[in-house]
Design a protein around this motif. Structure first.
Motif, short mmCIF file in Angstrom:
data_model
loop_
_atom_site.label_atom_id
_atom_site.label_comp_id
_atom_site.label_asym_id
_atom_site.label_seq_id
_atom_site.Cartn_x
_atom_site.Cartn_y
_atom_site.Cartn_z
N ASN A 118 -24.10 2.73 -13.15
CA ASN A 118 -23.75 2.13 -11.66
C ASN A 118 -23.02 1.54 -11.36
N SER A 137 -29.54 7.04 -11.92
CA SER A 137 -29.92 5.49 -11.09
C SER A 137 -30.19 4.73 -12.79
N ASN A 172 -20.90 -2.01 -9.54
CA ASN A 172 -20.91 -2.70 -7.85
C ASN A 172 -20.43 -3.86 -8.03
N SER A 198 -23.39 4.72 -7.00
CA SER A 198 -24.72 5.01 -7.75
C SER A 198 -24.10 6.20 -8.27
N LYS A 249 -22.30 -0.67 -3.46
CA LYS A 249 -22.78 0.15 -5.12
C LYS A 249 -22.21 1.10 -4.68
N SER A 275 -22.33 -0.78 -14.95
CA SER A 275 -23.41 -1.05 -16.04
C SER A 275 -24.15 0.29 -16.67
N GLN A 322 -29.73 0.80 -8.75
CA GLN A 322 -30.25 0.57 -9.96
C GLN A 322 -31.91 -0.45 -10.13
N ARG A 323 -31.27 -1.17 -11.19
CA ARG A 323 -32.68 -1.41 -11.63
C ARG A 323 -32.99 -2.46 -10.87
#
Length: 806
Positions: A694, A691, A696, A688, A686, A744, A101-102
């Motif tokens: 995601n 990118s 979590n 994903s 997580k 997200s 993730q970011r």
């Protein structure tokens, strides 16, 4: 005295020179750049290149191999700068590319661009892209390190190729800060990490002998006559919450909010929350707090974490005070009961203005307003209710003026002010802070002077000051300094401070290797000395010696170990909870080890045991944490951590007995000889999809109990004696559970959909049940267990895009 003037001479007259690389950029005129990682636009072919990267870690100064060469190009227009990066690799199939993730690099190769629009060597805006196409960004200063809570809106694309991998970036001017000059000169550096080898390279050489990173950047030239568009961004958001527990019906709530970001000019930005909504903020990790000071929590609200480097000057701001607990507690009679006692105060709105002038003057203003807050109290006989004001309408304000000079030094003025409506307590704290470095960044002189004024039923004034001198370069380094805090110093209305009324001296000496040896990639040996005295009596409050070693093996395993020695009895003026009494704390010794295996492997392990002995019969503390982690593939990973601590024959305050309530000093201060046991289990994971998408998971189970063995009375000489007449049950058992599962999706730059399910519960009891399984089961079946489901949508709107469509 001669040595002092020699050091002063270095600060005033020391000059140095370092070679800086320069890169020329070109301006886009008519051609558009597509951010796809292909660089197929014609203008890229004739754009100057940045090459010849040099290793930063572990073998500082080593030139990058030809089969790993890196080529960077930069373009610009009136809206943004564009960066194209080619990372060659002779084994492209071995490039690590975990999707994350970011702001999470994952186990991936990495490219970064570090930009300083003022070229003053003090603050970098850093933008990263990993080989799995993930983004990360942060603001970096040498004083405070990297702040990843800051998030900008920018575009990037990473591609894997047959020769290695590529990155293309578009960084709008709104994401950085620079002067309004027609001809720009920026500080610039590029970064590359080859993850499988744990090797880090930079374009402009970063000499690890010098204790600075941001001041060793190269130069970007060629940006001229740009006309940036209006920097106005709107971030509306809407959230829907469903909350339920066994004590109430299921409740659905719809909320909306709006954040605004406006560029006052190229250097200054206004951020404002018009309608706050912090419903998806992470829960606090509460503990059983047996000590005399409050538990300090992390700030999880993005407005108060993003881009707050200026506001951290002087360490006067603890933003959890804004919207935290009310300052007063409800006062009731024997016939009354509290039916509603708010644990926090609602935020009405908040704004911050921050930026820096061409002359290096940084200005920061933060303002927030919280609403009037009441408790509801019911008369048990008449059933009548009344409201009691716990906190009035309150205004919180922070002002920072930070003057930078000579590219590596600064002097700052900071003021925090809390004004509460009516006759409630007001507070004002001011500070002068300095961070001075020689031209060659070999020596540092830092410190501050703070003054607090509290306007209450009884006004009080106090001061706190600190001074530190350090050698910051070479294999051998040292530092020394001191602190002074008066009894009446108080910055706790908008800051956080625990100990007062003391002075201290401290020193550090350390040795490190700057290049790998036969056995280690890095090695550091440190010795720290700290001594603290009670200001009024001169009694010794602390006297510790710490020796520790930290190293990286050739296989990139991290190992640390050390000892803490406290060879003298000390005087604790806080545990007794009175102004005059103190507890004599015994001599004690502690040893610890930390092992962290290479995270590049699919399976890795963190292990941290420690053991402490005290100069008291059977008083011991031992604890350890064990954290295995496993990466199933580039999309899915899980981390688990178990923590255990046991404090045998710990001595701590539990009660005060006062037969005459009008006296300031209690008749007896009761301590307990107790065993304190703590268990903690956390599980995070997580998955994903990409990118930008995601799942979590975060789970935390915590249980801590303090079982009193016998009771003691604190004497005026600081010693404890047996106290047999105490019969109250002051055992403590606190357990909590938090479960968060979130999804997200960043569906556009700056725009996000978040879906969150969480449940949590907490319970405090005086009776201790040592059956671990039953404790967890009863907590999950507790009436206090609450469930929450929420969906939040945030959309980023650029005013210029609206303008172009109209």
């Amino acid at each position: 005295m001669k040595q002092f003037f020699s050091i002063l001479f270095l600060f005033i007259f020391c000059f140095g020179y370092s070679q800086k690389k320069t890169l020329q950029t070109k301006k886009l005129t008519s051609e558009n750049i597509t951010i796809d990682g292909n660089f197929d636009e014609e203008i890229w072919k004739t754009t100057p290149e940045a090459t010849d990267f040099i290793m930063f870690q572990p073998d500082n100064g080593k030139v990058i191999p030809e089969n790993k060469k890196t080529i960077i190009k930069v373009l610009y227009d009136n809206d943004a700068i564009y960066i194209a990066a080619k990372m060659f690799d002779n084994e492209p199939d071995k490039i690590l590319r975990e999707i994350s993730q970011r702001d999470d690099f994952g186990t991936s190769d990495l490219f970064g661009a570090f930009i300083n629009g003022f070229n003053d060597g003090q603050q970098d805006f850093q933008f990263y892209v990993n080989a799995a196409d993930g983004q990360a960004d942060c603001i970096t200063t040498d004083a405070n390190g990297e702040d990843y809570s800051w998030d900008a809106v920018w575009k990037s694309k990473a591609l894997t190729t047959d020769f290695g991998w590529t990155v293309e970036m578009r960084i709008p001017y709104a994401a950085i800060r620079f002067s309004g000059e027609n001809k720009q000169t920026w500080g610039l550096n590029f970064f590359r990490e080859i993850r499988r080898d744990r090797q880090k390279f930079t374009w402009n050489f970063i000499d690890s002998k010098i204790g600075t990173f941001t001041q060793q950047a190269g130069i970007l030239e060629g940006i001229e006559n740009i006309k940036p568009p209006t920097r106005l961004f709107l971030m509306p958001y809407s959230s829907f919450y469903i909350n339920a527990n066994s004590q109430q019906k299921t409740i659905g709530t719809l909320k909306g909010g709006l954040d605004i970001k406006y560029g006052i000019n190229d250097a200054f930005t206004l951020d404002a929350i018009l309608i706050p909504d912090f419903g998806q903020t992470k829960y606090d990790d509460q503990i059983l707090n047996l000590g005399p000071f409050e538990q300090q929590f992390n700030e999880n609200r993005s407005f108060f974490t993003e881009g707050t480097d200026l506001f951290s000057k002087g360490n006067l701001l603890y933003s959890r005070r804004i919207g935290g607990k009310p300052i007063n507690r409800p006062q009731i009679t024997n016939d009354e009961t509290i039916t509603d006692n708010p644990v926090s105060v609602n935020l009405i709105n908040a704004l911050k203005i921050s930026g820096r002038t061409k002359g290096g003057l940084g200005i920061g203003i933060l303002n927030a307003v919280t609403e009037k807050t009441y408790a509801t109290i019911e008369n048990k006989i008449t059933n009548e209710t009344r409201k009691q004001e716990l906190q009035p309408l309150s205004n919180y304000n922070v002002l920072v003026l930070d003057q930078r000079f000579r590219k590596n030094s600064s002097v700052s003025f900071i003021n925090t002010n809390v004004s509460r409506n009516g006759s409630f307590r007001d507070a004002n704290v001011s500070a002068l802070a300095w961070d001075l470095n020689t031209k060659k960044n070999t020596y540092n002189l830092s410190g501050d002077f703070k003054y607090s004024y509290i306007n209450d039923l009884e006004d009080k004034h106090g001061i706190a000051t600190t001074f530190n001198f350090a050698e910051t370069s070479g294999n051998y380094r040292y530092s020394f300094g001191g602190d002074l805090v008066t009894k009446e110093y108080d910055n706790n209305d908008l800051g956080i401070n625990f100990e007062t009324n003391y002075y201290s001296i401290y020193g550090n000496a350390n040795y490190r290797i700057l290049n790998p040896t036969k056995y280690f990639n890095s090695f550091k040996l440190s010795t720290n000395l700290y001594t603290q005295f009670h200001k009024e009596t001169g009694k010794l409050q602390s006297n510790s010696i710490n020796i520790n070693v930290n190293l990286d093996t050739k296989k990139n395993h991290y190992v640390g170990f050390g000892v803490n020695l406290n060879p003298q009895e000390t005087y604790d003026f806080y545990e007794a909870r009175t102004a005059e009494d103190y507890l004599i704390f015994p001599k004690n010794y502690n040893a610890w080890v930390y092992i962290s295996t290479n995270y590049n492997y699919r399976f890795a392990l963190d292990f941290n045991p420690s053991y402490a002995i005290f100069n008291e019969t059977k008083r011991r503390t031992y604890e350890f944490s064990l954290g295995p982690r496993y990466r199933f593939n580039d999309k899915f990973s899980m981390n688990y951590n178990f923590e255990f601590q046991r404090r045998n024959n710990n001595k701590g305050y539990i009660d005060s007995i006062d037969d005459d309530l009008n006296t300031a000093t209690p008749d007896a201060i009761i301590f307990a000889n107790r065993n304190v046991v703590t268990y903690g289990n956390t599980l995070s994971g997580k998955y994903s999809i990409s990118s930008k998408m995601n799942f979590n998971l975060a789970v935390r189970q915590y249980w801590s109990f303090a079982e009193n063995q016998n009771y003691l009375s604190l004497q005026k000489n600081g010693r404890l004696t047996d106290y047999i007449n105490y019969t109250n049950n002051k055992d403590s058992s606190f357990y909590s559970w938090n479960f968060d599962l979130s999804y997200s999706w960043w569906f556009a730059p700056g725009s996000q959909v978040s879906i969150l399910y969480r449940n949590n519960a907490a319970n405090f009891e005086r009776n201790i049940n040592k059956d671990f399984d039953k404790n967890v089961t009863s907590l999950l079946n507790n009436d206090a267990l609450s469930h929450a489901f929420s969906i939040s949508v945030k959309y980023f709107i650029d005013y210029n895009s609206l303008k172009s469509k109209s």
